[in-house]
Scaffold this active site. Structure first.
Site, PDB file in Angstrom:
ATOM      1  N   ALA A 261       2.059   1.520   1.600  1.00  0.00           N
ATOM      2  CA  ALA A 261       1.180   2.685   1.756  1.00  0.00           C
ATOM      3  C   ALA A 261       0.837   3.038   3.216  1.00  0.00           C
ATOM      4  CB  ALA A 261      -0.080   2.487   0.919  1.00  0.00           C
TER       5      ALA A 261
ATOM      6  N   ARG B 105       6.558  10.982  -2.188  1.00  0.00           N
ATOM      7  CA  ARG B 105       6.137   9.939  -3.146  1.00  0.00           C
ATOM      8  C   ARG B 105       4.699  10.236  -3.576  1.00  0.00           C
ATOM      9  NH1 ARG B 105       7.465   3.838  -1.653  1.00  0.00           N
ATOM     10  NH2 ARG B 105       7.395   3.664  -3.916  1.00  0.00           N
TER      11      ARG B 105
ATOM     12  N   ASP C 237      -1.903   0.803  -3.117  1.00  0.00           N
ATOM     13  CA  ASP C 237      -1.381   2.122  -2.753  1.00  0.00           C
ATOM     14  C   ASP C 237      -2.441   3.205  -2.878  1.00  0.00           C
ATOM     15  OD1 ASP C 237       1.133   0.503  -3.433  1.00  0.00           O
ATOM     16  OD2 ASP C 237       1.832   2.267  -2.346  1.00  0.00           O
TER      17      ASP C 237
HETATM   18  O1  MRU Z   1       7.221   0.884  -3.486  1.00  0.00           O
HETATM   19  P1  MRU Z   1       6.637   0.238  -2.262  1.00  0.00           P
HETATM   20  O2  MRU Z   1       7.485  -0.858  -1.725  1.00  0.00           O
HETATM   21  O3  MRU Z   1       6.250   1.261  -1.201  1.00  0.00           O
HETATM   22  O4  MRU Z   1       5.292  -0.416  -2.781  1.00  0.00           O
HETATM   23  C1  MRU Z   1       4.470  -1.081  -1.856  1.00  0.00           C
HETATM   24  C2  MRU Z   1       3.310  -1.765  -2.450  1.00  0.00           C
HETATM   25  O5  MRU Z   1       3.085  -1.735  -3.631  1.00  0.00           O
HETATM   26  C3  MRU Z   1       2.363  -2.437  -1.489  1.00  0.00           C
HETATM   27  O6  MRU Z   1       1.779  -3.554  -2.079  1.00  0.00           O
HETATM   28  C4  MRU Z   1       1.256  -1.448  -1.088  1.00  0.00           C
HETATM   29  O7  MRU Z   1       1.795  -0.245  -0.624  1.00  0.00           O
HETATM   30  C5  MRU Z   1       0.351  -2.010  -0.064  1.00  0.00           C
HETATM   31  S1  MRU Z   1       1.085  -2.058   1.521  1.00  0.00           S
HETATM   32  C6  MRU Z   1       0.011  -2.682   2.649  1.00  0.00           C
END
Ligand code: MRU
Length: 355
Positions: free
Chosen positions: A50, A91, A239
């Site tokens: 995120a 996204r 997220d």
């Molecule tokens: O699909 P992704 O790899 O972007 O998902 C990421 C996550 O679920 C992380 O745990 C979240 O974004 C936190 S990042 C500090």
């Protein structure tokens, strides 16, 4: 300790990203030269997590502004608006993306007084500042959360909430890293995180680079380890967090939280305030990304399921706040009732910004 890699960097006329789809086999950087390339990089998870998505969005918008063909302000504004909308459509779940887009949009709208050359430079400076801020916020999150982890703990994490998911240092991994750097003897259990294996490919790679002991497990091993008393804490990123503390994170997080509750293990979430969406009262309102089923039927391009089988690829789930022992932010560790504490943190933040 310095970060052993740079997730994202502004390079004057392009953006440099560490291509996370190639890890751990290849450590390669890609040059992003236009908005189309940035949209593709966010969608394919070349850059992911995120806070990193937020910084990528801001830099992508700055690049779009720099490359804008329109020369009068009104036409530039509509071109800029289109860039922002395209980036925002990449996204749906990580609210940091929309937070970053809004921050860039507001800045542009607020500066009708300057010419386009000055505005473009201002937008670039803002995006670069967001990258620096994010790294500093993660260090603050680490400092706020490190005492939750005790000497001798084994901490389970899911997906990747490390330096690669942020501009550096990480949120959940930032807390782990801060505890480790404070001299605590800790180790990490990393869920592999099917279907895209962020835990196997990225978290274990990152922790090994940092010298933090890590054991990789298939996702379905977490319960057995908890049952054997081998996990003392769970910490994950998020997220999007709703006002009541319900937290969306990578698919499988909810199952881990339920397991942790059953076994009496504290389950923590670590995230900056930019991940908290006070406009959404509870987790039911968080938009959840659904991705190509091919990510389930294939691993690294190799088919692992029969041709034609139906597959479901929900990318995130929501952990209800009742399962969360604390949410570590750069302003402190919030606990239930989360909404009240979040409101205090946002107030402190706005007071700090105003002073
Ligand atoms: O699909 P992704 O790899 O972007 O998902 C990421 C996550 O679920 C992380 O745990 C979240 O974004 C936190 S990042 C500090």
């Amino acid at each position: 300790m310095e970060d052993p890699f740079r997730t994202i960097e502004w390079k004057g006329d392009h953006i440099r990203l560490l291509d996370q789809t190639l890890l751990p086999g290849r450590e390669e950087y890609v040059a992003i030269r236009n908005v189309d390339q940035m949209c593709d990089a966010i969608q394919r998870l070349v850059v992911r997590g995120a806070p990193a998505i937020g910084v990528a969005a801001a830099m992508g918008i700055a690049l779009g502004a720099l490359n804008a063909s329109e020369t009068n302000r009104e036409a530039f504004n509509s071109e800029f608006d289109e860039v922002c909308s395209r980036i925002a459509a990449t996204r749906p779940t990580a609210v940091n993306l929309f937070w970053a887009v809004n921050r860039m949009r507001k800045l542009s709208q607020a500066r009708a007084d300057i010419d386009l050359t000055q505005l473009k430079q201002l937008l670039i400076r803002e995006a670069v500042a967001m990258e620096k801020e994010d790294r500093a916020l993660c260090e603050r999150i680490g400092a706020m959360g490190k005492d939750l982890i005790e000497d001798g703990d084994t901490v389970l994490t899911h997906c990747n909430a490390g330096g690669l998911a942020t501009a550096g240092y990480g949120t959940a991994l930032g807390v782990i890293r801060a505890a480790f750097e404070a001299g605590k003897r800790i180790s990490v259990v990393s869920d592999e995180t099917r279907p895209l294996n962020q835990g196997a490919r990225i978290t274990s790679w990152e922790l090994m680079k940092l010298g933090i002991p890590v054991t990789l497990i298939p996702d379905n091993t977490a319960g057995a380890l908890m049952q054997r008393g081998r996990i003392q804490k769970v910490i994950v990123g998020a997220d999007r967090i709703a006002a009541d503390g319900d937290a969306a994170n990578k698919i499988g997080t909810y199952s881990v939280a339920v397991l942790a509750k059953y076994h009496g293990i504290p389950f923590y979430v670590a995230a900056p305030l930019s991940t908290i969406d006070m406009s959404i009262p509870s987790g039911d309102g968080i938009p959840i990304e659904e991705r190509d089923p091919k990510e389930v039927t294939h691993i690294s391009g190799v088919r692992i399921a029969p041709d034609g089988v139906d597959a479901l690829n929900i990318a995130f789930d929501v952990t209800p706040h009742k399962l969360i022992a604390g949410i570590v932010t750069e302003w402190g560790v919030a606990s239930d009732p989360f909404e009240e504490t979040f409101a205090k943190y946002f107030l402190r933040k706005s007071e700090e910004t105003a002073s």
